[in-house]
Design a protein around this motif. Structure first.
Motif, PDB file in Angstrom:
ATOM      1  N   PHE A   1      12.060  68.337  18.945  1.00  0.00           N
ATOM      2  CA  PHE A   1      13.365  68.998  18.924  1.00  0.00           C
ATOM      3  C   PHE A   1      13.426  70.223  19.834  1.00  0.00           C
ATOM      4  O   PHE A   1      14.457  70.886  19.920  1.00  0.00           O
ATOM      5  CB  PHE A   1      13.742  69.382  17.494  1.00  0.00           C
ATOM      6  CG  PHE A   1      14.106  68.194  16.642  1.00  0.00           C
ATOM      7  CD1 PHE A   1      15.278  67.499  16.875  1.00  0.00           C
ATOM      8  CD2 PHE A   1      13.264  67.758  15.631  1.00  0.00           C
ATOM      9  CE1 PHE A   1      15.629  66.403  16.106  1.00  0.00           C
ATOM     10  CE2 PHE A   1      13.598  66.666  14.850  1.00  0.00           C
ATOM     11  CZ  PHE A   1      14.778  65.979  15.090  1.00  0.00           C
ATOM     12  N   ASP A   2      12.310  70.529  20.492  1.00  0.00           N
ATOM     13  CA  ASP A   2      12.289  71.547  21.551  1.00  0.00           C
ATOM     14  C   ASP A   2      12.792  72.904  21.063  1.00  0.00           C
ATOM     15  O   ASP A   2      13.718  73.479  21.622  1.00  0.00           O
ATOM     16  CB  ASP A   2      13.122  71.060  22.743  1.00  0.00           C
ATOM     17  CG  ASP A   2      12.781  71.805  24.019  1.00  0.00           C
ATOM     18  OD1 ASP A   2      11.721  72.445  24.047  1.00  0.00           O
ATOM     19  OD2 ASP A   2      13.577  71.751  24.971  1.00  0.00           O
ATOM     20  N   PHE A   3      12.174  73.428  20.017  1.00  0.00           N
ATOM     21  CA  PHE A   3      12.522  74.753  19.505  1.00  0.00           C
ATOM     22  C   PHE A   3      12.080  75.841  20.484  1.00  0.00           C
ATOM     23  O   PHE A   3      11.171  75.632  21.284  1.00  0.00           O
ATOM     24  CB  PHE A   3      11.843  74.991  18.148  1.00  0.00           C
ATOM     25  CG  PHE A   3      12.451  74.222  17.023  1.00  0.00           C
ATOM     26  CD1 PHE A   3      13.614  74.658  16.417  1.00  0.00           C
ATOM     27  CD2 PHE A   3      11.854  73.061  16.557  1.00  0.00           C
ATOM     28  CE1 PHE A   3      14.178  73.963  15.360  1.00  0.00           C
ATOM     29  CE2 PHE A   3      12.403  72.348  15.503  1.00  0.00           C
ATOM     30  CZ  PHE A   3      13.572  72.805  14.904  1.00  0.00           C
ATOM     31  N   PRO A   4      12.700  77.015  20.424  1.00  0.00           N
ATOM     32  CA  PRO A   4      12.208  78.147  21.224  1.00  0.00           C
ATOM     33  C   PRO A   4      10.764  78.476  20.829  1.00  0.00           C
ATOM     34  O   PRO A   4      10.395  78.380  19.655  1.00  0.00           O
ATOM     35  CB  PRO A   4      13.158  79.291  20.843  1.00  0.00           C
ATOM     36  CG  PRO A   4      14.402  78.607  20.360  1.00  0.00           C
ATOM     37  CD  PRO A   4      13.940  77.352  19.688  1.00  0.00           C
ATOM     38  N   LEU A   5       9.972  78.842  21.823  1.00  0.00           N
ATOM     39  CA  LEU A   5       8.545  79.124  21.605  1.00  0.00           C
ATOM     40  C   LEU A   5       7.842  77.951  20.925  1.00  0.00           C
ATOM     41  O   LEU A   5       6.945  78.124  20.097  1.00  0.00           O
ATOM     42  CB  LEU A   5       8.371  80.390  20.757  1.00  0.00           C
ATOM     43  CG  LEU A   5       8.938  81.681  21.343  1.00  0.00           C
ATOM     44  CD1 LEU A   5       8.787  82.830  20.358  1.00  0.00           C
ATOM     45  CD2 LEU A   5       8.251  82.034  22.651  1.00  0.00           C
ATOM     46  N   LYS A   6       8.264  76.751  21.302  1.00  0.00           N
ATOM     47  CA  LYS A   6       7.780  75.553  20.614  1.00  0.00           C
ATOM     48  C   LYS A   6       6.264  75.409  20.648  1.00  0.00           C
ATOM     49  O   LYS A   6       5.662  74.923  19.683  1.00  0.00           O
ATOM     50  CB  LYS A   6       8.429  74.309  21.210  1.00  0.00           C
ATOM     51  CG  LYS A   6       8.088  74.057  22.679  1.00  0.00           C
ATOM     52  CD  LYS A   6       8.730  72.782  23.202  1.00  0.00           C
ATOM     53  CE  LYS A   6       8.340  72.539  24.666  1.00  0.00           C
ATOM     54  NZ  LYS A   6       8.965  71.293  25.194  1.00  0.00           N
ATOM     55  N   ASN A   7       5.620  75.796  21.755  1.00  0.00           N
ATOM     56  CA  ASN A   7       4.173  75.624  21.865  1.00  0.00           C
ATOM     57  C   ASN A   7       3.424  76.449  20.821  1.00  0.00           C
ATOM     58  O   ASN A   7       2.516  75.953  20.147  1.00  0.00           O
ATOM     59  CB  ASN A   7       3.694  76.016  23.264  1.00  0.00           C
ATOM     60  CG  ASN A   7       4.252  75.109  24.339  1.00  0.00           C
ATOM     61  OD1 ASN A   7       5.144  74.307  24.087  1.00  0.00           O
ATOM     62  ND2 ASN A   7       3.733  75.229  25.539  1.00  0.00           N
ATOM     63  N   ILE A   8       3.822  77.707  20.700  1.00  0.00           N
ATOM     64  CA  ILE A   8       3.163  78.594  19.745  1.00  0.00           C
ATOM     65  C   ILE A   8       3.456  78.141  18.320  1.00  0.00           C
ATOM     66  O   ILE A   8       2.547  78.083  17.469  1.00  0.00           O
ATOM     67  CB  ILE A   8       3.622  80.051  19.957  1.00  0.00           C
ATOM     68  CG1 ILE A   8       3.168  80.543  21.333  1.00  0.00           C
ATOM     69  CG2 ILE A   8       3.085  80.954  18.859  1.00  0.00           C
ATOM     70  CD1 ILE A   8       3.657  81.924  21.691  1.00  0.00           C
TER      71      ILE A   8
END
Length: 231
Positions: free
Chosen positions: A44-51
Motif C-alpha cells: 500500500f506504499d505508506f510514507p516511510l514504508k521501508n522503516i
C-alpha cells in the motif's frame, strides 16, 4: 505448527515447548505469517514504508535473532583460537563487532526495500526460515543449548517436508516473475554463514542459527534489489 508460532514469533498464542522441535519442518510456513503485516505496508506504499516495514517485521518476530547475530559477530571477529572465539560469543556484553553487524543488517534491509518488489520481504523471510532448517540439518551442535535441543529432533523427514514447503511457496512467485529464481541462489549466503560457524566454533548454537536467519534475510533482499535494478 501451533506450537512453533508462539516460540518463533511474538504472537500471543499458547503452545507446547516440548513439541516445538518436532515442527522444524514448518519453519518455511512461518514466513507467510511473519511477512504478512510488513508486506501489506509495502503493497500500500505508506510514507516511510521501508522503516515501518522493518519495524513491523521485528515487532512480529522479536529481536532474538538480532541478539544472536550480535553475539555471533563478536565471536567471529575476535582474534585467537576456537575457545577464545566461543568465549567472546557467549559474553553477555555486546562488542563493537556485534553492534556493527546489527546496524549493517538493519541498514541493508531498509535500503534494499527501495528497489525490490513488495513481495521480496516474503521471499527473504522464506529463505531465512529455510536456511535455519538447513543449519539444523547439519546436526553439529555447539554446547547443550537450544541449538542442540532442536538438532536432536532434526531428521531427514523434517528436512524433506520443509524443503517441499519451501519449493511450494516459492514456485508460484517464480512462475509470476522469473527473476525470483535468483532468490534460490541467496541460500548460498546462509550456507556460507553455516560454514563460518563450523570453521570458527566447530558447531552451531542458537546464536549461530539466529545469525544465519538474519544474514540470509538481509542478503536475499540485497540481491533481489540488485536483480530488480539491473535486469
Amino acid at each position: 505448527m501451533k506450537n512453533i508460532i508462539p516460540f518463533m514469533t511474538r504472537i500471543p498464542l499458547h503452545g507446547d515447548f516440548e513439541k516445538v522441535r518436532h515442527e522444524i519442518w514448518a519453519f518455511p510456513l512461518l514466513a507467510v505469517i511473519t511477512s504478512a503485516l510488513p508486506t501489506l505496508v509495502l503493497y500500500f506504499d505508506f510514507p516511510l514504508k521501508n522503516i515501518i516495514t522493518v519495524l513491523f517485521l521485528y515487532f512480529t518476530i522479536g529481536l532474538l535473532h538480532l541478539d544472536g547475530l550480535a553475539d555471533f559477530a563478536d565471536g567471529i571477529m575476535v582474534k585467537g583460537d576456537r575457545e577464545r572465539k566461543i568465549k567472546a560469543m557467549k559474553d553477555l556484553n555486546t562488542g563493537i563487532a556485534g553492534i556493527f553487524a546489527v546496524v549493517m543488517v538493519l541498514f541493508i534491509q531498509v535500503y534494499s526495500l527501495n528497489y525490490a518488489p513488495f513481495y521480496a520481504l516474503f521471499i527473504s523471510e522464506l529463505n531465512s526460515k529455510y536456511a535455519m532448517v538447513l543449519a539444523l540439518a547439519t546436526r553439529k551442535p555447539l554446547g547443550k543449548g537450544l541449538g542442540a535441543y532442536f538438532m536432536e529432533a532434526m531428521n531427514r523427514k523434517q528436512l524433506f517436508i520443509g524443503s517441499l514447503i519451501y519449493i511450494a511457496l516459492l514456485l508460484p512467485l517464480v512462475i509470476y516473475n522469473q527473476k525470483v529464481v535468483f532468490s534460490i541462489l541467496c541460500l548460498l549466503i546462509g550456507a556460507y554463514v553455516i560454514k563460518l560457524s563450523l570453521d570458527n566454533f566447530g558447531g552451531l548454537n542458537g546464536d549461530c542459527i539466529g545469525a544465519i536467519a538474519e544474514i540470509t534475510r538481509a542478503g536475499t533482499l540485497l540481491i533481489l534489489a540488485f536483480v530488480w535494478w539491473y535486469l
